[in-house]
Motif scaffolding. Structure first.
Motif, short mmCIF file in Angstrom:
data_model
loop_
_atom_site.label_atom_id
_atom_site.label_comp_id
_atom_site.label_asym_id
_atom_site.label_seq_id
_atom_site.Cartn_x
_atom_site.Cartn_y
_atom_site.Cartn_z
N THR A 9 23.22 -2.19 -78.00
CA THR A 9 22.90 -3.62 -78.03
C THR A 9 21.76 -3.91 -77.05
O THR A 9 20.89 -4.72 -77.30
N HIS A 14 19.44 -3.18 -68.38
CA HIS A 14 19.66 -2.76 -67.00
C HIS A 14 19.41 -1.26 -66.82
O HIS A 14 19.09 -0.56 -67.79
N HIS A 17 20.96 1.35 -69.15
CA HIS A 17 20.26 1.50 -70.43
C HIS A 17 19.01 2.37 -70.25
O HIS A 17 18.74 3.26 -71.04
N THR A 36 21.17 -3.18 -82.20
CA THR A 36 22.12 -3.87 -83.08
C THR A 36 21.74 -5.34 -83.32
O THR A 36 21.23 -6.01 -82.43
N LYS A 78 24.65 4.69 -89.38
CA LYS A 78 24.25 5.85 -88.57
C LYS A 78 24.06 7.07 -89.46
O LYS A 78 23.07 7.80 -89.33
N VAL A 92 24.66 9.13 -77.27
CA VAL A 92 25.16 7.84 -76.83
C VAL A 92 25.87 8.06 -75.49
O VAL A 92 26.16 9.20 -75.13
N ASP A 95 30.89 6.46 -72.54
CA ASP A 95 31.97 5.52 -72.84
C ASP A 95 32.43 5.66 -74.28
O ASP A 95 33.44 5.11 -74.67
N ASP A 113 26.30 11.21 -69.73
CA ASP A 113 27.10 10.50 -68.71
C ASP A 113 26.61 9.08 -68.54
O ASP A 113 25.42 8.82 -68.40
N ARG A 114 27.55 8.19 -68.53
CA ARG A 114 27.24 6.78 -68.36
C ARG A 114 26.88 6.51 -66.90
O ARG A 114 27.45 7.11 -65.99
N1 C2G Z 1 25.12 2.90 -71.06
C1 C2G Z 1 25.08 3.78 -70.01
N2 C2G Z 1 25.45 3.38 -68.77
C2 C2G Z 1 25.87 2.13 -68.53
C3 C2G Z 1 25.90 1.20 -69.58
C4 C2G Z 1 25.51 1.61 -70.87
O1 C2G Z 1 24.72 4.97 -70.19
N3 C2G Z 1 26.25 1.78 -67.29
C5 C2G Z 1 24.73 3.33 -72.42
C6 C2G Z 1 25.80 3.17 -73.50
O2 C2G Z 1 26.76 4.19 -73.43
C7 C2G Z 1 24.98 3.19 -74.77
C8 C2G Z 1 23.68 2.50 -74.35
O3 C2G Z 1 23.65 2.54 -72.91
O4 C2G Z 1 24.68 4.52 -75.14
C9 C2G Z 1 23.63 1.07 -74.83
O5 C2G Z 1 24.78 0.37 -74.36
P1 C2G Z 1 25.21 -1.03 -74.98
O6 C2G Z 1 24.03 -1.91 -75.04
O7 C2G Z 1 26.42 -1.48 -74.28
O8 C2G Z 1 25.53 -0.69 -76.51
P2 C2G Z 1 26.91 -0.12 -77.10
O9 C2G Z 1 27.86 -1.24 -77.33
O10 C2G Z 1 27.37 1.00 -76.27
O11 C2G Z 1 26.44 0.36 -78.55
O12 C2G Z 1 26.05 1.11 -82.61
C10 C2G Z 1 25.96 0.77 -81.25
C11 C2G Z 1 26.37 1.92 -80.43
O13 C2G Z 1 27.61 2.35 -80.91
C12 C2G Z 1 26.48 1.71 -78.93
#
Ligand code: C2G
Length: 449
Positions: A9, A14, A17, A36, A78, A92, A95, A113-114
């Protein structure tokens, strides 16, 4: 060339992302980023996105990591994208570990890794003040509200007000897992500790509670009917506007994504000129319920009228020519079942409401080229069809719907408080006032005010 794809999304863009995209790009030579749509996010239960899609795309673009940006708008996309663009790696954040393993049949799947301690949800909370919400009235709908409010971020139910101790005690028991302060004595004191109120008390108390709250500069979400007269309703919206606070009538179907889609289809010209709208809402209320025992303010119309009138006013507008009612009354003199006929210049409408009569809860919008039918319960709008003279042609729609519908209304309320939904079209003040005008015709006939 190794092609990588990732989706998100990217709301309130931040560091998390940024780092994700940086590492995604490093996995190969060419990075495709899927952003999205709001509709898709709503579908998957993410209903609190702040930035519009163009801004979110712009932010991804600015990182310089994406070689191509696409829009993700439906489930199953996808797999389509992986095949369409010849993707080697889907990635991705961690999470999502496990969720996208099914894509391993098409390409490699890498969970990165997030980044800890940062998320859009956190930013939403810190960029905007969390709205402290108080509930007035502690009946059935108040309990449901507390449960659904959890799903709309940016708002927390902190207190409840009701001078009726018995009702408060039941509420406390039902909502014991939440920390909700109870006030049973002073409405003014209760208002002091909240930013917004949800009025879920008995019909005849709405106007006073709403007025006091608005004058105390609190945002108000009020159960239907907002008031009994057009003048009162107009006054309340005026006070809200003068005090720079939000006033919203809680007719939940108006805020549901499926109903919004139905309106779009109706207004698209697909079924031609609209000639008739029929909406029915009935629920057999228990014999001890307020609607069946209150000889003055009980009855089907005051309880459910707003629900059935809303789609009529939304579709045919506020300028009807005449309205008439026909009821089957009970021994208390309140209506068990009411039919409302509304005549417009070039169209007509019927609303049916029942509290001791059960009928099919459907919504039919008839036009010169075809009709839309939303099957029971239309107010949740989980599915609807467009049908034509040629009965072999049916356009079927199945919009996403989660929870019991209240969370969409709550999330619209939060958006309005934050100024995002300021010019909201979902249920305008004018439409809410037009509904009250019909309520007024009914209560005048019944001589109850
Ligand atoms: N992300 C990250 N670290 C964070 C926050 C987000 O690595 N602290 C990553 C998420 O895991 C994702 C990407 O940044 O891979 C985008 O995150 P979101 O905007 O929250 O989107 P999300 O809901 O995870 O959508 O079809 C959509 C996808 O399934 C993912």
């Amino acid at each position: 060339m190794k092609k990588v794809i990732t989706y998100g999304t990217y709301d309130l863009f931040h560091e998390g992302h940024y780092k994700l995209l940086e590492r995604a790009k490093a996995l190969g030579d060419y990075l495709i980023v899927g952003v999205t749509t709001e509709h898709f996010d709503e579908w998957r239960g993410k209903i609190n996105v702040v930035d519009p899609i163009m801004k979110r795309i712009e932010n991804v673009k600015k990182t310089g990591f994406a070689d191509m940006i696409i829009v993700e708008d439906h489930e199953g996309q996808k797999i389509e994208d992986i095949q369409k663009y010849g993707v080697d790696i889907f990635t991705v954040g961690s999470d999502w570990v496990g969720t996208f393993d099914y894509l391993k049949a098409f390409c490699d799947v890498v969970y990165l890794d997030r980044t800890p301690n940062i998320s859009s949800t956190m930013l939403r909370g810190s960029n905007y003040k969390i709205t402290k919400m108080g509930i007035v009235g502690t009946g059935r709908i108040a309990e449901r509200f507390v449960a659904e409010a959890r799903y709309a971020s940016g708002l927390i139910v902190t207190s409840a007000y009701n001078p009726d101790i018995e009702s408060v005690n039941k509420f406390k028991k039902k909502c014991s897992e939440y920390e909700i302060a109870i006030e049973t004595e002073q409405y003014d004191r209760f208002l002091e500790n909240v930013d917004a109120v949800y009025i879920a008390s008995t019909h005849e108390t709405h106007y006073d509670y709403v007025k006091k709250a608005l004058l105390a500069h609190k945002h108000v979400l009020c159960e239907k009917p907002l008031a009994f007269t057009k003048k009162d309703s107009e006054e309340l919206y005026d006070i809200a506007s003068d005090n720079n606070v939000v006033l919203m009538e809680a007719i939940k179907a108006a805020y549901c994504p499926g109903f919004q889609q139905l309106l779009n289809v109706v207004q698209s010209g697909k079924i031609g000129e609209i000639c008739d709208v029929e909406a029915c809402f009935s629920r057999i209320a228990s014999v001890n319920s307020r609607e069946r025992t209150d000889a003055k303010y009980g009855g089907a119309f005051l309880e459910y009228g707003g629900n059935a009138l809303m789609p009529i006013i939304k579709i045919l507008g506020k300028d009807y020519k005449s309205v008439s009612f026909d009821s089957i009354n009970n021994e208390l003199g309140t209506d068990d079942y009411t039919k409302i006929q509304i005549r417009y210049e070039n169209a007509m409408a019927t609303a049916k409401v029942g509290m001791a009569v059960k009928s099919e809860g459907q919504l039919i919008v008839a036009g010169t080229k075809g009709y839309v039918i939303a099957q029971s319960p239309w107010w949740l709008t989980e599915k609807f069809d467009v049908r034509y003279e040629d009965e072999t042609i049916i356009d079927h729609y199945e919009p996403k719907f989660v929870g019991d519908g209240l969370r969409y209304e709550i999330s619209e309320f939060v958006a309005k408080i934050r100024g995002n939904g300021e010019k909201s079209y979902k249920l305008t003040a004018g439409e809410s006032i037009a509904i009250t005008a019909i309520v007024e015709e009914f209560v005048k006939k019944k001589n109850i005010i």
